[in-house]
Write a protein that holds these residues in place. Structure first.
Motif, PDB file in Angstrom:
ATOM      1  N   ARG A   9       0.840  -1.547  -0.007  1.00 44.05           N
ATOM      2  CA  ARG A   9       0.200  -0.134   0.002  1.00 44.05           C
ATOM      3  C   ARG A   9       1.112   1.357   0.302  1.00 44.05           C
ATOM      4  NH1 ARG A   9      -2.595   0.414   4.855  1.00 44.05           N
ATOM      5  NH2 ARG A   9      -1.016   1.510   5.529  1.00 44.05           N
ATOM      6  N   ASP A  10       2.024   1.110   0.864  1.00 42.49           N
ATOM      7  CA  ASP A  10       2.484   2.682   0.916  1.00 42.49           C
ATOM      8  C   ASP A  10       3.916   2.911   0.341  1.00 42.49           C
ATOM      9  OD1 ASP A  10       0.420   4.098   2.852  1.00 42.49           O
ATOM     10  OD2 ASP A  10       1.400   2.479   4.893  1.00 42.49           O
ATOM     11  N   LEU A  11       4.410   1.740   0.065  1.00 43.39           N
ATOM     12  CA  LEU A  11       6.195   0.810  -0.325  1.00 43.39           C
ATOM     13  C   LEU A  11       6.052  -0.322  -0.696  1.00 43.39           C
ATOM     14  CD1 LEU A  11       8.900   1.737  -0.144  1.00 43.39           C
ATOM     15  CD2 LEU A  11       8.685   0.387   1.909  1.00 43.39           C
ATOM     16  N   SER A  12       6.472  -0.185  -2.457  1.00 42.21           N
ATOM     17  CA  SER A  12       6.986  -1.717  -3.103  1.00 42.21           C
ATOM     18  C   SER A  12       8.646  -1.885  -2.545  1.00 42.21           C
ATOM     19  CB  SER A  12       6.451  -1.150  -4.585  1.00 42.21           C
ATOM     20  OG  SER A  12       5.235  -0.776  -5.006  1.00 42.21           O
ATOM     21  N   VAL A  13       8.143  -3.510  -2.871  1.00 39.60           N
ATOM     22  CA  VAL A  13       9.488  -3.263  -2.208  1.00 39.60           C
ATOM     23  C   VAL A  13       9.446  -5.373  -3.834  1.00 39.60           C
ATOM     24  CG1 VAL A  13      11.090  -5.049  -0.955  1.00 39.60           C
ATOM     25  CG2 VAL A  13       9.382  -3.796  -0.064  1.00 39.60           C
ATOM     26  N   ALA A  14      10.692  -4.976  -4.021  1.00 37.83           N
ATOM     27  CA  ALA A  14      11.284  -5.497  -5.401  1.00 37.83           C
ATOM     28  C   ALA A  14      13.023  -6.158  -5.093  1.00 37.83           C
ATOM     29  CB  ALA A  14      11.355  -5.297  -6.207  1.00 37.83           C
ATOM     30  N   GLY A  15      12.774  -7.314  -5.495  1.00 36.40           N
ATOM     31  CA  GLY A  15      14.565  -8.353  -5.378  1.00 36.40           C
ATOM     32  C   GLY A  15      15.182  -8.815  -6.861  1.00 36.40           C
ATOM     33  N   PHE A  16      16.279  -9.096  -6.467  1.00 42.15           N
ATOM     34  CA  PHE A  16      16.418 -10.048  -7.806  1.00 42.15           C
ATOM     35  C   PHE A  16      17.120 -10.834  -7.886  1.00 42.15           C
ATOM     36  CE2 PHE A  16      20.298  -9.819 -10.537  1.00 42.15           C
ATOM     37  CZ  PHE A  16      20.012  -8.491 -11.875  1.00 42.15           C
ATOM     38  N   LEU A  21      12.602 -18.169  -2.953  1.00 39.03           N
ATOM     39  CA  LEU A  21      12.301 -17.370  -1.649  1.00 39.03           C
ATOM     40  C   LEU A  21      11.327 -16.469  -1.746  1.00 39.03           C
ATOM     41  CD1 LEU A  21      12.592 -17.102   1.772  1.00 39.03           C
ATOM     42  CD2 LEU A  21      14.546 -15.611   0.947  1.00 39.03           C
ATOM     43  N   ALA A  22      11.532 -15.697  -2.962  1.00 40.10           N
ATOM     44  CA  ALA A  22      10.774 -14.908  -3.265  1.00 40.10           C
ATOM     45  C   ALA A  22       9.292 -15.169  -3.422  1.00 40.10           C
ATOM     46  CB  ALA A  22      11.282 -14.405  -4.892  1.00 40.10           C
ATOM     47  N   THR A  23       8.664 -16.321  -3.966  1.00 39.20           N
ATOM     48  CA  THR A  23       7.327 -16.871  -3.942  1.00 39.20           C
ATOM     49  C   THR A  23       6.608 -17.281  -2.672  1.00 39.20           C
ATOM     50  OG1 THR A  23       7.664 -19.417  -4.354  1.00 39.20           O
ATOM     51  CG2 THR A  23       7.467 -17.438  -6.106  1.00 39.20           C
ATOM     52  N   ARG A  24       7.555 -17.390  -1.256  1.00 38.64           N
ATOM     53  CA  ARG A  24       7.110 -18.844  -0.559  1.00 38.64           C
ATOM     54  C   ARG A  24       6.642 -17.266   0.932  1.00 38.64           C
ATOM     55  NH1 ARG A  24      12.311 -22.676  -0.902  1.00 38.64           N
ATOM     56  NH2 ARG A  24      10.686 -23.532  -2.549  1.00 38.64           N
ATOM     57  N   ILE A  25       7.868 -16.190   0.587  1.00 46.50           N
ATOM     58  CA  ILE A  25       7.288 -14.584   1.506  1.00 46.50           C
ATOM     59  C   ILE A  25       5.822 -13.931   1.476  1.00 46.50           C
ATOM     60  CG2 ILE A  25       9.905 -14.407   2.093  1.00 46.50           C
ATOM     61  CD1 ILE A  25       9.983 -11.898   0.769  1.00 46.50           C
ATOM     62  N   ARG A  26       5.501 -13.229   2.401  1.00 41.65           N
ATOM     63  CA  ARG A  26       4.200 -12.965   2.333  1.00 41.65           C
ATOM     64  C   ARG A  26       4.733 -11.591   2.993  1.00 41.65           C
ATOM     65  NH1 ARG A  26       2.853 -15.569  -0.612  1.00 41.65           N
ATOM     66  NH2 ARG A  26       2.751 -17.704  -0.239  1.00 41.65           N
ATOM     67  N   PRO A  27       4.053 -10.415   1.833  1.00 43.96           N
ATOM     68  CA  PRO A  27       3.715 -10.907   0.399  1.00 43.96           C
ATOM     69  C   PRO A  27       4.298 -11.440  -0.873  1.00 43.96           C
ATOM     70  CG  PRO A  27       4.488  -8.419   0.578  1.00 43.96           C
ATOM     71  CD  PRO A  27       4.657  -8.993   2.416  1.00 43.96           C
ATOM     72  N   ALA A  28       4.518 -11.947  -1.300  1.00 44.13           N
ATOM     73  CA  ALA A  28       4.946 -12.139  -2.747  1.00 44.13           C
ATOM     74  C   ALA A  28       6.184 -10.813  -3.088  1.00 44.13           C
ATOM     75  CB  ALA A  28       4.688 -13.181  -3.617  1.00 44.13           C
ATOM     76  N   LEU A  29       7.382 -11.523  -3.353  1.00 50.06           N
ATOM     77  CA  LEU A  29       7.999 -10.752  -3.631  1.00 50.06           C
ATOM     78  C   LEU A  29       8.228 -10.642  -5.008  1.00 50.06           C
ATOM     79  CD1 LEU A  29      10.385  -8.795  -2.711  1.00 50.06           C
ATOM     80  CD2 LEU A  29      12.418 -10.078  -3.323  1.00 50.06           C
ATOM     81  N   THR A  30       8.376  -9.155  -5.819  1.00 48.06           N
ATOM     82  CA  THR A  30       8.641  -8.850  -7.096  1.00 48.06           C
ATOM     83  C   THR A  30      10.580  -8.897  -7.113  1.00 48.06           C
ATOM     84  OG1 THR A  30       6.281  -7.932  -7.703  1.00 48.06           O
ATOM     85  CG2 THR A  30       8.871  -6.888  -8.684  1.00 48.06           C
ATOM     86  N   THR A  31      10.335  -9.831  -8.707  1.00 47.61           N
ATOM     87  CA  THR A  31      11.842  -9.499  -8.520  1.00 47.61           C
ATOM     88  C   THR A  31      12.208  -9.639 -10.059  1.00 47.61           C
ATOM     89  OG1 THR A  31      11.255 -11.504  -8.713  1.00 47.61           O
ATOM     90  CG2 THR A  31      12.250 -11.251  -6.704  1.00 47.61           C
ATOM     91  N   ILE A  32      13.267  -9.231 -10.444  1.00 51.33           N
ATOM     92  CA  ILE A  32      13.816  -9.427 -11.910  1.00 51.33           C
ATOM     93  C   ILE A  32      14.065 -10.975 -11.575  1.00 51.33           C
ATOM     94  CG2 ILE A  32      15.760  -8.571 -13.142  1.00 51.33           C
ATOM     95  CD1 ILE A  32      13.654  -6.530 -12.478  1.00 51.33           C
ATOM     96  N   GLU A  67      13.258 -10.387 -17.133  1.00 49.37           N
ATOM     97  CA  GLU A  67      12.009 -10.443 -16.755  1.00 49.37           C
ATOM     98  C   GLU A  67      11.457  -9.957 -15.718  1.00 49.37           C
ATOM     99  OE1 GLU A  67       8.333 -13.756 -17.709  1.00 49.37           O
ATOM    100  OE2 GLU A  67      10.060 -14.157 -17.888  1.00 49.37           O
ATOM    101  N   VAL A  68      10.868  -8.627 -15.980  1.00 53.30           N
ATOM    102  CA  VAL A  68      10.177  -8.270 -14.488  1.00 53.30           C
ATOM    103  C   VAL A  68       8.722  -9.255 -13.926  1.00 53.30           C
ATOM    104  CG1 VAL A  68       9.106  -6.588 -13.094  1.00 53.30           C
ATOM    105  CG2 VAL A  68      11.381  -5.888 -15.964  1.00 53.30           C
ATOM    106  N   ILE A  69       9.215 -10.074 -12.629  1.00 57.60           N
ATOM    107  CA  ILE A  69       8.011 -10.616 -12.726  1.00 57.60           C
ATOM    108  C   ILE A  69       7.504  -9.971 -10.850  1.00 57.60           C
ATOM    109  CG2 ILE A  69       7.523 -12.701 -11.513  1.00 57.60           C
ATOM    110  CD1 ILE A  69       9.042 -13.021 -13.850  1.00 57.60           C
ATOM    111  N   ILE A  70       5.886  -9.619 -11.818  1.00 59.71           N
ATOM    112  CA  ILE A  70       5.597  -9.095 -10.903  1.00 59.71           C
ATOM    113  C   ILE A  70       4.782  -9.075  -9.383  1.00 59.71           C
ATOM    114  CG2 ILE A  70       3.595  -6.267 -10.462  1.00 59.71           C
ATOM    115  CD1 ILE A  70       4.434  -5.430 -13.191  1.00 59.71           C
ATOM    116  N   ARG A  71       5.243  -9.594  -8.621  1.00 55.49           N
ATOM    117  CA  ARG A  71       4.328 -10.488  -7.302  1.00 55.49           C
ATOM    118  C   ARG A  71       3.245  -9.359  -6.219  1.00 55.49           C
ATOM    119  NH1 ARG A  71       8.448 -13.482  -7.487  1.00 55.49           N
ATOM    120  NH2 ARG A  71       8.091 -15.263  -9.006  1.00 55.49           N
ATOM    121  N   ALA A  72       2.718  -9.984  -4.810  1.00 53.49           N
ATOM    122  CA  ALA A  72       2.374  -8.752  -4.453  1.00 53.49           C
ATOM    123  C   ALA A  72       2.817  -7.629  -3.402  1.00 53.49           C
ATOM    124  CB  ALA A  72       1.489 -10.110  -2.937  1.00 53.49           C
ATOM    125  N   SER A  73       4.426  -7.947  -3.727  1.00 53.14           N
ATOM    126  CA  SER A  73       4.878  -6.869  -3.011  1.00 53.14           C
ATOM    127  C   SER A  73       4.885  -5.673  -3.564  1.00 53.14           C
ATOM    128  CB  SER A  73       6.411  -7.260  -2.645  1.00 53.14           C
ATOM    129  OG  SER A  73       7.461  -7.349  -3.820  1.00 53.14           O
TER     130      SER A  73
END
Length: 78
Positions: A9-16, A21-32, A67-73
């Motif tokens: 809602r207030d802050l988007s988080v993305a990884g690389f 692990l990106a799909t196992r944490i909550r909210p699921a992590l957007t990654t490259i 490729e950008v994989i957009i998830r819930a984060s």
């Protein structure tokens, strides 16, 4: 939540590198995601071709983009 912010809602988080692990944490992590297997295959083929002298000094220009994989984060703006 310690400082009163909510993801996404207030802050988007993305990884690389899109680790498992990106799909196992909550909210699921957007990654490259990088095409690592395709990159390795291309590198091996270029090496083999160079060893077999098929390149004759020419470059094989190939770009394998991320490729950008957009998830819930990440908040989706509409």
């Amino acid at each position: 939540t310690e400082i009163g912010l909510s993801v996404p809602r207030d802050l988007s988080v993305a990884g690389f590198d899109d680790s498992a692990l990106a799909t196992r944490i909550r909210p699921a992590l957007t990654t490259i995601r990088r095409p690592v297997r395709a990159m390795a295959r291309l590198a091996a083929n270029k090496l083999i071709a160079a060893i077999e002298a098929r390149l004759n000094g020419a470059r094989m220009g190939v770009f394998l983009g991320p490729e950008v994989i957009i998830r819930a984060s990440t908040r989706r703006l509409e």
